[in-house]
Design an enzyme around this catalytic site. Sequence first.
Site, PDB file in Angstrom:
ATOM      1  N   GLY A 221       0.834  -1.199   0.000  1.00 30.21           N
ATOM      2  CA  GLY A 221       0.000   0.000   0.000  1.00 30.21           C
ATOM      3  C   GLY A 221       0.864   1.242   0.000  1.00 30.21           C
ATOM      4  CD  GLU A 243       6.994  -5.532  -1.958  1.00 31.20           C
ATOM      5  OE1 GLU A 243       7.262  -4.561  -2.703  1.00 31.20           O
ATOM      6  OE2 GLU A 243       7.723  -6.510  -1.829  1.00 31.20           O
ATOM      7  CB  CYS A 277       3.736   0.079  -7.011  1.00 30.26           C
ATOM      8  SG  CYS A 277       3.913  -1.643  -7.456  1.00 30.26           S
TER       9      CYS A 277
HETATM   10  P1  NAD Z   1      -3.385   2.334   1.304  1.00 35.00           P
HETATM   11  O1  NAD Z   1      -2.132   2.450   2.079  1.00 35.00           O
HETATM   12  O2  NAD Z   1      -4.370   3.433   1.391  1.00 35.00           O
HETATM   13  O3  NAD Z   1      -4.189   1.004   1.729  1.00 35.00           O
HETATM   14  C1  NAD Z   1      -3.610  -0.283   1.639  1.00 35.00           C
HETATM   15  C2  NAD Z   1      -4.349  -1.215   2.585  1.00 35.00           C
HETATM   16  O4  NAD Z   1      -4.076  -0.853   3.936  1.00 35.00           O
HETATM   17  C3  NAD Z   1      -5.863  -1.194   2.450  1.00 35.00           C
HETATM   18  O5  NAD Z   1      -6.350  -2.510   2.535  1.00 35.00           O
HETATM   19  C4  NAD Z   1      -6.295  -0.381   3.651  1.00 35.00           C
HETATM   20  O6  NAD Z   1      -7.608  -0.667   4.104  1.00 35.00           O
HETATM   21  C5  NAD Z   1      -5.277  -0.804   4.684  1.00 35.00           C
HETATM   22  N1  NAD Z   1      -5.065   0.102   5.812  1.00 35.00           N
HETATM   23  C6  NAD Z   1      -5.304   1.442   5.872  1.00 35.00           C
HETATM   24  N2  NAD Z   1      -4.938   1.916   7.083  1.00 35.00           N
HETATM   25  C7  NAD Z   1      -4.449   0.873   7.786  1.00 35.00           C
HETATM   26  C8  NAD Z   1      -3.899   0.737   9.094  1.00 35.00           C
HETATM   27  N3  NAD Z   1      -3.766   1.779   9.917  1.00 35.00           N
HETATM   28  N4  NAD Z   1      -3.481  -0.477   9.487  1.00 35.00           N
HETATM   29  C9  NAD Z   1      -3.579  -1.543   8.652  1.00 35.00           C
HETATM   30  N5  NAD Z   1      -4.098  -1.480   7.432  1.00 35.00           N
HETATM   31  C10 NAD Z   1      -4.529  -0.283   6.985  1.00 35.00           C
HETATM   32  O7  NAD Z   1      -2.948   2.062  -0.204  1.00 35.00           O
HETATM   33  P2  NAD Z   1      -3.872   1.960  -1.494  1.00 35.00           P
HETATM   34  O8  NAD Z   1      -4.354   3.322  -1.841  1.00 35.00           O
HETATM   35  O9  NAD Z   1      -4.851   0.859  -1.354  1.00 35.00           O
HETATM   36  O10 NAD Z   1      -2.805   1.482  -2.589  1.00 35.00           O
HETATM   37  C11 NAD Z   1      -2.049   2.351  -3.375  1.00 35.00           C
HETATM   38  C12 NAD Z   1      -0.615   2.392  -2.901  1.00 35.00           C
HETATM   39  O11 NAD Z   1      -0.086   1.076  -2.882  1.00 35.00           O
HETATM   40  C13 NAD Z   1       0.287   3.182  -3.829  1.00 35.00           C
HETATM   41  O12 NAD Z   1       1.142   4.001  -3.073  1.00 35.00           O
HETATM   42  C14 NAD Z   1       1.097   2.113  -4.542  1.00 35.00           C
HETATM   43  O13 NAD Z   1       2.351   2.515  -5.005  1.00 35.00           O
HETATM   44  C15 NAD Z   1       1.212   1.075  -3.478  1.00 35.00           C
HETATM   45  N6  NAD Z   1       1.492  -0.228  -4.060  1.00 35.00           N
HETATM   46  C16 NAD Z   1       2.739  -0.765  -3.900  1.00 35.00           C
HETATM   47  C17 NAD Z   1       3.056  -1.985  -4.498  1.00 35.00           C
HETATM   48  C18 NAD Z   1       4.412  -2.615  -4.344  1.00 35.00           C
HETATM   49  O14 NAD Z   1       4.548  -3.753  -4.736  1.00 35.00           O
HETATM   50  N7  NAD Z   1       5.396  -1.949  -3.771  1.00 35.00           N
HETATM   51  C19 NAD Z   1       2.093  -2.636  -5.268  1.00 35.00           C
HETATM   52  C20 NAD Z   1       0.836  -2.054  -5.406  1.00 35.00           C
HETATM   53  C21 NAD Z   1       0.549  -0.851  -4.808  1.00 35.00           C
END
Ligand code: NAD
Length: 509
Positions: A221, A243, A277
């Site tokens: 995320g 990640e 990402c």
């Molecule tokens: P996000 O961080 O908003 O959410 C990711 C997940 O975390 C969701 O399921 C969300 O409900 C959960 N979450 C939110 N707050 C939390 C907390 N306090 N504790 C535990 N879980 C919590 O990210 P997003 O908007 O869903 O995804 C987009 C981001 O993900 C972008 O920055 C992208 O670059 C990144 N990403 C990285 C990779 C990689 O492989 N490095 C791959 C895909 C996406």
Amino acid sequence: MGSAASTASARPSVITSINPATGTPIGEVPEMTAAEVRAAVDLARAAQREWAQLSIEARCRKVLRFAEVLMERAEEMIDLLVREGGKTRLEALGMEVVVVADLVRYFAKHAPELLAPVPLPLHLLKHRASYLHFVPRGVIGIIAPWNFPFSIPIGETMMSLIAGNGVVLKPSEITPFVALKAKELYLAAELPPDLFQVVTGRGSTGAALIDSGVNKIVFTGSVATGRKVGAACGERLIPCTLELGGKAPAVVCADADLDRTAAAITWGGFANSGQVCASVERVYAVDSIHDALVERIVAHTKELRQGDASSSLSDVDVGAMTWDQQVSTVEKLVDAAVASGAKVETGGKRGTGPGQFFQPTVLTSCRQEMDVMRKEIFGPVIPIMRVTDEAEAVRLANDSHLGLLAYVFTRDRERGKRIAERIQAGTVMVNDVLATYGCPETPWGGVKDSGIGRTHSAIGLRDLCETRHVNHDRVALAREVWWYPYKEGTFRTILRGARLLFGKRFWQR
Ligand code: NAD
């Protein structure tokens, strides 16, 4: 987390998932409470005890069935990925379904060898020997984003199962139905029902999962949430793989094959509507080829067909943006860049109509200090900057707090590799983009704020296990020389031996 826990007895609120291309609701899922998450972890843990008793070969055989069911029912999954994620059918097939099917086949074949005990011959204590063995951790908590709601969490799930773990998955609140469909296919593959659990909810449900006694968290995320997840795992002393975001630079050298480079950058910037990402998020083109490259990228971009892939078949190139707020983020970045002097070569605006679209956009005259060159865009925008030479391009590529993927384009393969090694990123590809996520044998993960740890590959598989070390005797001795009682004679013998072993060699004296 607190609010979810405090409403444990009341009926939880629901989350409505929508089709981002049309705005039509798909359905509702409950926002699960901390108590419900804990119950799911308990069920997975009970099932995991039996699962871990199976040989790894037996586990691989059973998990392989998931790939078979997935391929039998691929269209069902693709339809849902298109409807809930807004992506195109080809992306749902190539970047989600095929990635998981191949990953399952790869690890089902290679995991027995990748997780086999590793002997560690000892260079000094020759009368003893060591080896490493890999033990399932228990229950792995997976917290997932919305951009690849199938390939990211289900790839991790399948690797975790092969390694002998149970899994509790908290999918993104934006795309929960894809995870529930994956569970349906999992059950159809006749895998142990309780071993893999899906808990739906928002951030509080994710936080509850970290607090539920799981043995490791695999989080994908944003950087901001990743920091919170890392801190929460640190409090509980559980390992986590993080990640996080990316800002992949593309360094285009003077000798690049411009046709291939332009096609690669166009796809790498707009595939999945730029919500990758690893998307090409900034281009550094050396002066001598800048204009010719821009011309080609703009020409490709103008040919792209954008729209709702859930109503037509395979003739959409760029789909909808999955999350409504992401459209505003992209719009703000583009508007700010234009206000500071960037030029819109094509696109530049959000789409009209009910769905969430942003036009495929190419920006030139970008400068390093613009937010569009520094912050993750996560949308269909390719900002291009003219640089004097490759050295400047590499310096600017490294001038970022993120370091997930990076790309180099040159006809000289050796030079490409040399430049690649100077770029601070978890993966650098020469003359290609994005594709290694689909290569299960290669590690995926970033440096700097892009995260900690690696998924996929032998490293990622072993990380889903505890690496344990056994040291044993090869020759039975009555005692070791350094044991009690301590004697002057022993001291002298060890010192003499140590000087011989570690001091100057006799021919150097
Ligand atoms: P996000 O961080 O908003 O959410 C990711 C997940 O975390 C969701 O399921 C969300 O409900 C959960 N979450 C939110 N707050 C939390 C907390 N306090 N504790 C535990 N879980 C919590 O990210 P997003 O908007 O869903 O995804 C987009 C981001 O993900 C972008 O920055 C992208 O670059 C990144 N990403 C990285 C990779 C990689 O492989 N490095 C791959 C895909 C996406």
